[in-house]
Write a protein that holds these residues in place. Sequence first.
Motif, PDB file in Angstrom:
ATOM      1  N   PRO A 102       0.795  -1.095   0.260  1.00 34.59           N
ATOM      2  CA  PRO A 102      -0.126  -0.165  -0.170  1.00 34.59           C
ATOM      3  C   PRO A 102       0.879   1.245  -0.065  1.00 34.59           C
ATOM      4  CG  PRO A 102       0.005  -1.095   2.169  1.00 34.59           C
ATOM      5  CD  PRO A 102       0.636  -1.948   1.029  1.00 34.59           C
ATOM      6  N   VAL A 103       0.538   2.353  -0.694  1.00 31.70           N
ATOM      7  CA  VAL A 103       1.161   3.538  -0.729  1.00 31.70           C
ATOM      8  C   VAL A 103       1.066   4.345   0.463  1.00 31.70           C
ATOM      9  CG1 VAL A 103       1.059   5.794  -2.002  1.00 31.70           C
ATOM     10  CG2 VAL A 103       0.765   3.685  -3.406  1.00 31.70           C
ATOM     11  N   PRO A 104       2.059   4.881   0.972  1.00 32.03           N
ATOM     12  CA  PRO A 104       2.012   5.519   2.089  1.00 32.03           C
ATOM     13  C   PRO A 104       0.862   6.726   2.248  1.00 32.03           C
ATOM     14  CG  PRO A 104       4.197   5.415   1.750  1.00 32.03           C
ATOM     15  CD  PRO A 104       3.188   4.840   0.622  1.00 32.03           C
ATOM     16  N   PRO A 105       0.058   6.852   3.225  1.00 32.39           N
ATOM     17  CA  PRO A 105      -1.048   7.976   3.189  1.00 32.39           C
ATOM     18  C   PRO A 105      -0.483   9.304   2.963  1.00 32.39           C
ATOM     19  CG  PRO A 105      -1.120   6.780   5.110  1.00 32.39           C
ATOM     20  CD  PRO A 105       0.203   6.233   4.347  1.00 32.39           C
ATOM     21  N   GLU A 106       0.678   9.831   3.129  1.00 33.99           N
ATOM     22  CA  GLU A 106       1.110  11.093   2.957  1.00 33.99           C
ATOM     23  C   GLU A 106       1.323  11.284   1.246  1.00 33.99           C
ATOM     24  OE1 GLU A 106       1.079  13.777   4.273  1.00 33.99           O
ATOM     25  OE2 GLU A 106       1.075  13.498   6.577  1.00 33.99           O
ATOM     26  N   ALA A 107       1.691   9.946   0.755  1.00 33.39           N
ATOM     27  CA  ALA A 107       1.827  10.026  -0.617  1.00 33.39           C
ATOM     28  C   ALA A 107       0.362  10.627  -1.508  1.00 33.39           C
ATOM     29  CB  ALA A 107       2.502   8.874  -1.434  1.00 33.39           C
ATOM     30  N   LEU A 108      -0.471   9.752  -0.824  1.00 39.82           N
ATOM     31  CA  LEU A 108      -1.758  10.043  -1.585  1.00 39.82           C
ATOM     32  C   LEU A 108      -2.329  11.710  -1.238  1.00 39.82           C
ATOM     33  CD1 LEU A 108      -3.859   7.021  -0.608  1.00 39.82           C
ATOM     34  CD2 LEU A 108      -3.404   7.986  -2.988  1.00 39.82           C
ATOM     35  N   VAL A 109      -1.925  12.184  -0.152  1.00 39.01           N
ATOM     36  CA  VAL A 109      -2.004  13.582   0.196  1.00 39.01           C
ATOM     37  C   VAL A 109      -1.322  14.388  -0.920  1.00 39.01           C
ATOM     38  CG1 VAL A 109      -1.713  15.452   1.541  1.00 39.01           C
ATOM     39  CG2 VAL A 109      -2.489  13.186   2.668  1.00 39.01           C
ATOM     40  N   ALA A 110      -0.006  13.956  -1.100  1.00 42.79           N
ATOM     41  CA  ALA A 110       0.728  14.917  -2.313  1.00 42.79           C
ATOM     42  C   ALA A 110      -0.009  14.923  -3.336  1.00 42.79           C
ATOM     43  CB  ALA A 110       2.146  14.181  -2.227  1.00 42.79           C
ATOM     44  N   LEU A 111      -0.515  13.627  -3.817  1.00 41.89           N
ATOM     45  CA  LEU A 111      -1.166  13.448  -5.278  1.00 41.89           C
ATOM     46  C   LEU A 111      -2.351  14.224  -5.170  1.00 41.89           C
ATOM     47  CD1 LEU A 111      -0.701   9.482  -5.750  1.00 41.89           C
ATOM     48  CD2 LEU A 111       0.582  11.507  -7.232  1.00 41.89           C
ATOM     49  N   TYR A 112      -3.127  14.214  -4.313  1.00 41.07           N
ATOM     50  CA  TYR A 112      -4.293  15.292  -4.190  1.00 41.07           C
ATOM     51  C   TYR A 112      -3.914  16.710  -4.390  1.00 41.07           C
ATOM     52  CZ  TYR A 112      -7.751  11.238  -3.920  1.00 41.07           C
ATOM     53  OH  TYR A 112      -8.519  10.369  -4.340  1.00 41.07           O
ATOM     54  N   GLU A 113      -2.876  17.011  -3.564  1.00 43.65           N
ATOM     55  CA  GLU A 113      -2.746  18.406  -3.600  1.00 43.65           C
ATOM     56  C   GLU A 113      -2.075  18.922  -5.108  1.00 43.65           C
ATOM     57  OE1 GLU A 113      -1.193  19.008   1.179  1.00 43.65           O
ATOM     58  OE2 GLU A 113       0.246  18.491  -0.201  1.00 43.65           O
ATOM     59  N   GLY A 114      -1.334  17.956  -5.690  1.00 41.24           N
ATOM     60  CA  GLY A 114      -0.857  18.213  -7.176  1.00 41.24           C
ATOM     61  C   GLY A 114      -2.287  18.224  -8.105  1.00 41.24           C
ATOM     62  N   LEU A 115      -3.156  17.512  -7.989  1.00 40.20           N
ATOM     63  CA  LEU A 115      -4.520  17.421  -8.511  1.00 40.20           C
ATOM     64  C   LEU A 115      -5.090  18.717  -8.629  1.00 40.20           C
ATOM     65  CD1 LEU A 115      -6.355  16.166 -10.442  1.00 40.20           C
ATOM     66  CD2 LEU A 115      -7.500  14.915  -8.410  1.00 40.20           C
ATOM     67  N   LEU A 116      -4.989  19.236  -7.170  1.00 41.56           N
ATOM     68  CA  LEU A 116      -6.017  20.438  -6.787  1.00 41.56           C
ATOM     69  C   LEU A 116      -5.242  21.633  -7.503  1.00 41.56           C
ATOM     70  CD1 LEU A 116      -7.171  20.270  -3.178  1.00 41.56           C
ATOM     71  CD2 LEU A 116      -8.526  21.020  -5.209  1.00 41.56           C
ATOM     72  N   ALA A 117      -3.854  21.467  -7.765  1.00 44.52           N
ATOM     73  CA  ALA A 117      -2.966  22.531  -8.087  1.00 44.52           C
ATOM     74  C   ALA A 117      -3.163  22.743  -9.476  1.00 44.52           C
ATOM     75  CB  ALA A 117      -1.557  22.296  -7.891  1.00 44.52           C
ATOM     76  N   LEU A 118      -3.306  21.455 -10.430  1.00 48.93           N
ATOM     77  CA  LEU A 118      -3.527  21.511 -11.744  1.00 48.93           C
ATOM     78  C   LEU A 118      -4.929  22.083 -12.112  1.00 48.93           C
ATOM     79  CD1 LEU A 118      -1.462  18.539 -13.034  1.00 48.93           C
ATOM     80  CD2 LEU A 118      -1.193  20.915 -13.514  1.00 48.93           C
ATOM     81  N   ARG A 119      -5.834  21.359 -11.341  1.00 47.04           N
ATOM     82  CA  ARG A 119      -7.332  21.497 -11.687  1.00 47.04           C
ATOM     83  C   ARG A 119      -8.105  21.514 -10.605  1.00 47.04           C
ATOM     84  NH1 ARG A 119     -10.777  18.271 -16.586  1.00 47.04           N
ATOM     85  NH2 ARG A 119     -11.940  19.983 -17.093  1.00 47.04           N
ATOM     86  N   PRO A 120      -8.430  22.610 -10.066  1.00 49.65           N
ATOM     87  CA  PRO A 120      -9.032  22.756  -8.630  1.00 49.65           C
ATOM     88  C   PRO A 120     -10.761  22.131  -9.185  1.00 49.65           C
ATOM     89  CG  PRO A 120      -7.985  24.634  -9.078  1.00 49.65           C
ATOM     90  CD  PRO A 120      -8.116  23.835 -10.170  1.00 49.65           C
ATOM     91  N   SER A 121     -11.173  21.473  -7.967  1.00 47.71           N
ATOM     92  CA  SER A 121     -12.703  20.963  -7.910  1.00 47.71           C
ATOM     93  C   SER A 121     -13.046  20.674  -6.828  1.00 47.71           C
ATOM     94  CB  SER A 121     -13.000  19.773  -9.096  1.00 47.71           C
ATOM     95  OG  SER A 121     -12.158  18.711  -8.404  1.00 47.71           O
ATOM     96  N   VAL A 122     -14.354  20.732  -6.397  1.00 48.32           N
ATOM     97  CA  VAL A 122     -14.782  20.230  -5.119  1.00 48.32           C
ATOM     98  C   VAL A 122     -14.876  18.885  -4.819  1.00 48.32           C
ATOM     99  CG1 VAL A 122     -17.135  20.121  -3.938  1.00 48.32           C
ATOM    100  CG2 VAL A 122     -16.718  22.008  -5.310  1.00 48.32           C
ATOM    101  N   GLY A 123     -14.731  18.024  -6.095  1.00 45.76           N
ATOM    102  CA  GLY A 123     -14.542  16.602  -5.786  1.00 45.76           C
ATOM    103  C   GLY A 123     -13.113  16.353  -5.389  1.00 45.76           C
ATOM    104  N   ALA A 124     -12.148  17.123  -5.755  1.00 49.57           N
ATOM    105  CA  ALA A 124     -10.771  16.750  -5.477  1.00 49.57           C
ATOM    106  C   ALA A 124     -10.552  17.421  -4.007  1.00 49.57           C
ATOM    107  CB  ALA A 124      -9.868  17.482  -6.444  1.00 49.57           C
ATOM    108  N   GLN A 125     -11.219  18.482  -3.864  1.00 48.73           N
ATOM    109  CA  GLN A 125     -11.210  18.941  -2.328  1.00 48.73           C
ATOM    110  C   GLN A 125     -11.724  18.031  -1.284  1.00 48.73           C
ATOM    111  OE1 GLN A 125     -12.918  22.832  -3.445  1.00 48.73           O
ATOM    112  NE2 GLN A 125     -11.608  23.679  -1.890  1.00 48.73           N
ATOM    113  N   VAL A 126     -12.687  17.383  -1.540  1.00 48.82           N
ATOM    114  CA  VAL A 126     -13.474  16.408  -0.799  1.00 48.82           C
ATOM    115  C   VAL A 126     -12.348  15.153  -0.698  1.00 48.82           C
ATOM    116  CG1 VAL A 126     -15.207  14.553  -0.254  1.00 48.82           C
ATOM    117  CG2 VAL A 126     -15.836  17.148  -0.992  1.00 48.82           C
ATOM    118  N   SER A 127     -11.964  14.743  -1.709  1.00 48.72           N
ATOM    119  CA  SER A 127     -10.913  13.591  -1.790  1.00 48.72           C
ATOM    120  C   SER A 127      -9.753  13.821  -1.029  1.00 48.72           C
ATOM    121  CB  SER A 127     -10.684  13.166  -2.926  1.00 48.72           C
ATOM    122  OG  SER A 127     -12.007  12.761  -3.786  1.00 48.72           O
ATOM    123  N   LEU A 128      -9.263  15.121  -1.075  1.00 45.54           N
ATOM    124  CA  LEU A 128      -8.035  15.837  -0.345  1.00 45.54           C
ATOM    125  C   LEU A 128      -8.283  15.628   1.258  1.00 45.54           C
ATOM    126  CD1 LEU A 128      -5.231  16.666   0.218  1.00 45.54           C
ATOM    127  CD2 LEU A 128      -5.985  18.786  -0.305  1.00 45.54           C
TER     128      LEU A 128
END
Length: 410
Positions: free
Chosen positions: A309-335
């Motif tokens: 399993p990927v470390p939890p902080e790695a998923l946080v970083a991926l979601y932060e990168g997604l929000l930086a590229l394309r902000p959305s409510v869905g990405a904010q909830v997932s983050l």
Amino acid sequence: MNDPAAHRAAERAARESYGRLLAILSARTHDIAASEDALADAFARALERWPADGIPDQPDAWLLSVARHRRLDAWRHTRVQDAATQTLLLLAGEVDVGAADGAAVPDERLRLLFVCAHPAIDAAARAPLMLQTVLGLDVARMAGAFLTSPSTLGQRLVRAKARIRAAGIPFEYPQARDLSQRLQDVQDGIYAAYGTGWDDVDGADALPRNLTAEAIDLGRILCSLMPNEPEPLGLLALMLFCESRAASRRSEAGAYVPLDRQDMARWDPALLAQAEECLRRASGMQRIGAYQLEAAIQSAHCERRVGAPVPPEALVALYEGLLALRPSVGAQVSLACALANARGPDIGLQALDAIPADEVASYQPFWAARAHLLAAGGARAAARQAFDRAIGLSTSAAVRAYLNGMSERL
């Protein structure tokens, strides 16, 4: 004459070929609405003639030929003679000849998708226009997905089709200078189609159209059309990762199963391998995009199948990168959910509270996430209220039953 086989053949043609046929009809005339009418007449004619005459060897070609002739008849009746009419008069026999020698009807759906993504069309109408024209979805089914009423969405689509005809928008692939934005809109339309089919897992639609398979098919075509673009590969990888888990989303009894409790033995290894390969190819082009990041997130979720399993902080970083590229409510909830998993439910709730209330008032994933995090933090009364809100906003009976069970256990 009531012939079940003929009716099934007509339904199958509508389900599998509607977008292909409409794209070909529309490409010559730039009139989507009139082409839809002609195609509807052709399907009605098929239900009349096929029971008596038999199902043609090439149903698509038969339907296209009839629709073209119906369109020409309408022009003759109104005595309209223009360049498009003359073109159709020359082409009217094309499909009849093709049917005779077994030629397949060409696939013009992507060309139509790019037309629907033209900047002259209202941005709010582009994705639903793609879903209606290419996949045949009706307004009532789409309205909820686009957070609007059927009447408002219907008016948008009527205006968009009129705009295509009035502006003479060319049915061609965009020039390089226009490619980026229109490609983004086309990808969004394909993913919206996939999401619509994904949400219909309960089978509530009276006429299932296998939208997820259609969307994946369009994604593959887009990748072959633009082999040097990484984002179509990212989109295809994202859909394949999700599709690989489709069989595990429901238990044998039909109950909803969340991702972290799914039986990994029911995941499709072939689709997972295809998804990883698409993501690898996209990554090799070294131009990161939002769909690649979303696919990477799905890949991370799937890593637990091999005990890594990927470390939890790695998923946080991926979601932060997604929000930086394309902000959305869905990405904010997932983050927020990723933060809760990495740093505790209180941190996740803080992230949820930072989202403007008017943006999530009717957003079911927000209330489901909030309910889970409140429950994890011991705020049972508030969690039950959030569960009630999420249940009320859920369109899936299985999801409602799951959330109700979670609430009752509190």
